[in-house]
Design a protein around this motif. Structure first.
Motif, mmCIF file in Angstrom:
data_model
loop_
_atom_site.group_PDB
_atom_site.id
_atom_site.type_symbol
_atom_site.label_atom_id
_atom_site.label_comp_id
_atom_site.label_asym_id
_atom_site.label_seq_id
_atom_site.Cartn_x
_atom_site.Cartn_y
_atom_site.Cartn_z
ATOM 1 N N GLY A 5 0.778 -1.233 0.000
ATOM 2 C CA GLY A 5 0.000 0.000 0.000
ATOM 3 C C GLY A 5 0.810 1.284 0.000
ATOM 4 N N ASP A 6 2.112 1.203 -0.245
ATOM 5 C CA ASP A 6 2.936 2.416 -0.299
ATOM 6 C C ASP A 6 3.039 2.873 -1.756
ATOM 7 O OD1 ASP A 6 4.793 4.470 -0.122
ATOM 8 O OD2 ASP A 6 5.950 3.453 1.447
ATOM 9 N N ILE A 7 2.035 3.628 -2.165
ATOM 10 C CA ILE A 7 1.907 4.042 -3.555
ATOM 11 C C ILE A 7 3.040 4.986 -3.955
ATOM 12 C CG2 ILE A 7 0.394 5.137 -5.258
ATOM 13 C CD1 ILE A 7 -0.537 2.386 -3.988
ATOM 14 N N ARG A 8 3.455 5.874 -3.068
ATOM 15 C CA ARG A 8 4.543 6.797 -3.398
ATOM 16 C C ARG A 8 5.833 6.050 -3.730
ATOM 17 N NH1 ARG A 8 3.485 12.055 -2.996
ATOM 18 N NH2 ARG A 8 1.808 12.734 -1.640
ATOM 19 N N LYS A 9 6.170 5.057 -2.936
ATOM 20 C CA LYS A 9 7.380 4.274 -3.223
ATOM 21 C C LYS A 9 7.213 3.496 -4.521
ATOM 22 C CE LYS A 9 9.468 3.605 1.299
ATOM 23 N NZ LYS A 9 9.830 2.600 2.325
ATOM 24 N N ALA A 10 6.025 2.945 -4.736
ATOM 25 C CA ALA A 10 5.777 2.203 -5.974
ATOM 26 C C ALA A 10 5.914 3.120 -7.187
ATOM 27 C CB ALA A 10 4.389 1.557 -5.938
ATOM 28 N N LEU A 11 5.398 4.331 -7.080
ATOM 29 C CA LEU A 11 5.540 5.304 -8.169
ATOM 30 C C LEU A 11 7.006 5.668 -8.397
ATOM 31 C CD1 LEU A 11 2.531 7.700 -7.550
ATOM 32 C CD2 LEU A 11 2.974 6.397 -9.635
ATOM 33 N N PRO B 184 -4.629 8.930 -8.319
ATOM 34 C CA PRO B 184 -4.423 10.352 -8.612
ATOM 35 C C PRO B 184 -4.121 11.182 -7.366
ATOM 36 C CG PRO B 184 -6.740 9.808 -8.729
ATOM 37 C CD PRO B 184 -5.999 8.513 -8.544
ATOM 38 N N GLU B 185 -4.377 10.636 -6.192
ATOM 39 C CA GLU B 185 -4.131 11.378 -4.958
ATOM 40 C C GLU B 185 -2.652 11.445 -4.589
ATOM 41 O OE1 GLU B 185 -4.332 7.084 -3.903
ATOM 42 O OE2 GLU B 185 -5.482 8.374 -5.215
ATOM 43 N N THR B 186 -1.807 10.735 -5.342
ATOM 44 C CA THR B 186 -0.377 10.709 -5.019
ATOM 45 C C THR B 186 0.454 11.185 -6.207
ATOM 46 O OG1 THR B 186 -0.290 8.412 -5.674
ATOM 47 C CG2 THR B 186 -0.549 8.857 -3.325
ATOM 48 N N PRO B 187 0.320 12.454 -6.565
ATOM 49 C CA PRO B 187 1.125 12.942 -7.689
ATOM 50 C C PRO B 187 2.598 12.968 -7.324
ATOM 51 C CG PRO B 187 0.073 14.780 -6.601
ATOM 52 C CD PRO B 187 -0.453 13.515 -5.944
ATOM 53 N N SER B 188 3.396 12.823 -8.333
ATOM 54 C CA SER B 188 4.841 12.872 -8.129
ATOM 55 C C SER B 188 5.460 13.691 -9.249
ATOM 56 C CB SER B 188 5.422 11.460 -8.130
ATOM 57 O OG SER B 188 6.803 11.489 -8.026
ATOM 58 N N GLU B 189 6.232 14.681 -8.868
ATOM 59 C CA GLU B 189 6.855 15.546 -9.865
ATOM 60 C C GLU B 189 7.814 14.770 -10.755
ATOM 61 O OE1 GLU B 189 7.102 16.349 -6.416
ATOM 62 O OE2 GLU B 189 5.204 17.394 -6.602
ATOM 63 N N SER B 190 8.484 13.771 -10.188
ATOM 64 C CA SER B 190 9.461 13.016 -10.960
ATOM 65 C C SER B 190 8.805 12.197 -12.072
ATOM 66 C CB SER B 190 10.280 12.097 -10.045
ATOM 67 O OG SER B 190 9.427 11.149 -9.445
#
Length: 128
Positions: free
Chosen positions: A75-81, A117-123
């Protein structure tokens, strides 16, 4: 695990065979429920493969994919992204922008962004 320790002693901790086995053992540990050890081994493998084999090495890409899957499962979407962004960038460097692997990696990144979509990432923006 015993084979991994043996490889570590025989070849050294940063040898490609040791790091490849480390990534495979990490996946097996994750599948058997030992997420903490699996994550630690994957992080080590990814880091050391970067140093010894280069950013775009096939074994590193496999370890990144496994790490991405583990993070999605946990469930760690930021790390997955972050992992999928790195995978897409590596394929771009390794194979070029029109290669099927690059297109697939970018597509996977786009799917992750659309599903979360709640976890945008600039990279991510520079790869998609």
């Amino acid at each position: 695990i015993a084979t991994l320790c043996s490889n570590d002693r025989f070849f050294g901790p940063c040898h490609i065979q040791t790091l490849s086995l480390t990534a495979r053992v990490a996946e097996a540990l994750w599948r058997s429920g030992d997420v903490r050890t699996a994550r630690s081994l994957l992080d080590r493998s990814i880091r050391d493969l970067l140093r010894s084999a280069g950013r775009t090495h096939a074994v590193r890409l496999t370890a990144l994919s496994t790490s991405r899957d583990l993070e999605l499962h946990e469930g760690d979407i930021r790390k997955a992204l972050a992992m999928q962004t790195e995978i897409a960038e590596c394929w771009l460097l390794r194979a070029g922008c029109d290669a099927p692997e690059t297109i697939a990696a970018r597509s996977d990144l786009g799917k992750l962004l659309m599903e979360h979509p709640e976890t945008p990432s600039e990279s991510c923006a520079r790869v998609v």
